[in-house]
Motif scaffolding. Structure first.
Motif, PDB file in Angstrom:
ATOM      1  N   ILE A 154       0.842  -1.202   0.000  1.00 41.85           N
ATOM      2  CA  ILE A 154       0.000   0.000   0.000  1.00 41.85           C
ATOM      3  C   ILE A 154       0.879   1.254   0.000  1.00 41.85           C
ATOM      4  CG2 ILE A 154      -1.642   1.342   1.383  1.00 41.85           C
ATOM      5  CD1 ILE A 154      -2.852  -1.387   2.261  1.00 41.85           C
ATOM      6  N   SER A 155       1.960   1.234   0.783  1.00 39.13           N
ATOM      7  CA  SER A 155       2.878   2.379   0.827  1.00 39.13           C
ATOM      8  C   SER A 155       3.502   2.634  -0.540  1.00 39.13           C
ATOM      9  CB  SER A 155       4.000   2.123   1.843  1.00 39.13           C
ATOM     10  OG  SER A 155       3.484   2.030   3.132  1.00 39.13           O
ATOM     11  N   ILE A 156       3.886   1.578  -1.230  1.00 38.77           N
ATOM     12  CA  ILE A 156       4.485   1.728  -2.559  1.00 38.77           C
ATOM     13  C   ILE A 156       3.463   2.316  -3.529  1.00 38.77           C
ATOM     14  CG2 ILE A 156       5.390   0.444  -4.549  1.00 38.77           C
ATOM     15  CD1 ILE A 156       6.743  -1.447  -2.461  1.00 38.77           C
ATOM     16  N   ALA A 157       2.236   1.839  -3.462  1.00 34.16           N
ATOM     17  CA  ALA A 157       1.185   2.384  -4.335  1.00 34.16           C
ATOM     18  C   ALA A 157       0.928   3.854  -4.022  1.00 34.16           C
ATOM     19  CB  ALA A 157      -0.098   1.567  -4.177  1.00 34.16           C
ATOM     20  N   LEU A 158       0.882   4.196  -2.743  1.00 27.15           N
ATOM     21  CA  LEU A 158       0.690   5.602  -2.367  1.00 27.15           C
ATOM     22  C   LEU A 158       1.859   6.470  -2.823  1.00 27.15           C
ATOM     23  CD1 LEU A 158      -0.832   5.349   1.238  1.00 27.15           C
ATOM     24  CD2 LEU A 158      -1.951   6.209  -0.830  1.00 27.15           C
ATOM     25  N   ALA A 159       3.064   5.921  -2.776  1.00 27.52           N
ATOM     26  CA  ALA A 159       4.233   6.676  -3.234  1.00 27.52           C
ATOM     27  C   ALA A 159       4.116   6.976  -4.730  1.00 27.52           C
ATOM     28  CB  ALA A 159       5.515   5.909  -2.942  1.00 27.52           C
ATOM     29  N   ALA A 160       3.649   6.015  -5.495  1.00 26.51           N
ATOM     30  CA  ALA A 160       3.474   6.236  -6.932  1.00 26.51           C
ATOM     31  C   ALA A 160       2.423   7.313  -7.190  1.00 26.51           C
ATOM     32  CB  ALA A 160       3.078   4.932  -7.611  1.00 26.51           C
ATOM     33  N   ILE A 161       1.333   7.254  -6.458  1.00 29.04           N
ATOM     34  CA  ILE A 161       0.280   8.270  -6.613  1.00 29.04           C
ATOM     35  C   ILE A 161       0.806   9.643  -6.201  1.00 29.04           C
ATOM     36  CG2 ILE A 161      -1.986   9.006  -5.777  1.00 29.04           C
ATOM     37  CD1 ILE A 161      -2.650   5.979  -5.510  1.00 29.04           C
ATOM     38  N   THR A 162       1.605   9.667  -5.128  1.00 29.35           N
ATOM     39  CA  THR A 162       2.180  10.924  -4.658  1.00 29.35           C
ATOM     40  C   THR A 162       3.106  11.524  -5.713  1.00 29.35           C
ATOM     41  OG1 THR A 162       2.065  10.164  -2.370  1.00 29.35           O
ATOM     42  CG2 THR A 162       3.562  11.986  -2.827  1.00 29.35           C
ATOM     43  N   LEU A 163       3.919  10.680  -6.348  1.00 28.63           N
ATOM     44  CA  LEU A 163       4.822  11.175  -7.386  1.00 28.63           C
ATOM     45  C   LEU A 163       4.043  11.745  -8.570  1.00 28.63           C
ATOM     46  CD1 LEU A 163       7.604   8.445  -7.349  1.00 28.63           C
ATOM     47  CD2 LEU A 163       7.837  10.837  -6.682  1.00 28.63           C
ATOM     48  N   LEU A 164       2.917  11.139  -8.885  1.00 33.68           N
ATOM     49  CA  LEU A 164       2.114  11.626 -10.015  1.00 33.68           C
ATOM     50  C   LEU A 164       1.351  12.908  -9.670  1.00 33.68           C
ATOM     51  CD1 LEU A 164       0.677   8.236 -11.338  1.00 33.68           C
ATOM     52  CD2 LEU A 164       2.407   9.682 -12.434  1.00 33.68           C
TER      53      LEU A 164
END
Length: 192
Positions: A154-164
């Motif tokens: 979940i943290s990795i997915a949130l990091a990707a969304i944050t970068l976008l």
């Protein structure tokens, strides 16, 4: 003689001088955090599977030993029934007869034969308890590893969304989720 002028666009300038124009250090930190989380997540996922397999192994061993213990108790009971029949035969026979002496000998033999069978059954039951306890402990630890793996993903997915999206509030949530995930990883590692 031809005079050519080389005109540089913003793209050429950005390539020649990386980092000189508004480099987003938050994005690079998030990318590094994502790489670290992916590595930690791989370890947690492996450990989760390994613990689950080991827990199933011990549970299977306990079931096999439980069957062996039940067989020993059945054998113990059969010896007890033979002893009871021999005692009945001794009680009903003439004390001076040869049959009476055989019944008395059989009673003593069955008493002697029963004790090691009982000890073996009790020993098997102790091993069953030990294997069941090991299985439960490993299963609990497997759940911790699985929870850590899930939160890391979940943290990795949130990091990707944050970068976008480049939202600072989402970055804080991502880092918070990563901290919780690493905390669960550590509790799984120490066996809590």
């Amino acid at each position: 003689m031809s005079d050519e002028y080389e005109v540089h666009g913003p793209h050429d300038h950005a390539i020649e001088h990386p980092g000189s124009h508004g480099s987003d250090t938050g994005a690079s930190r998030l990318a590094v955090m994502t790489a670290i989380l992916a590595s930690v997540g791989a370890i947690a996922s492996y450990q989760s599977g390994a613990n689950e397999n080991l827990a199933l192994f011990y549970k299977n061993e306990a079931a096999i030993l439980k069957t062996e213990a039940a067989n020993q108790w059945a054998y113990y009971q059969a010896k007890g029934e033979k002893q009871n029949l021999a005692e009945l035969g001794a009680a009903l026979s003439d004390p001076a007869s040869a049959a009476h002496g055989k019944f008395i000998t059989d009673v003593q033999r069955y008493k002697t034969e029963k004790e090691p069978i009982r000890q073996q059954a009790e020993s098997l039951e102790k091993q069953v308890k030990k294997d069941n306890d090991a299985s439960e402990s490993l299963q609990h630890q497997h759940h911790r590893w699985a929870q850590a793996t899930t939160l890391i993903q979940i943290s990795i997915a949130l990091a990707a969304i944050t970068l976008l999206t480049k939202k600072s509030w989402l970055q804080k949530i991502t880092i918070g989720m990563a901290v919780v995930a690493v905390g669960l990883f550590i509790t799984a590692l120490v066996g809590v």
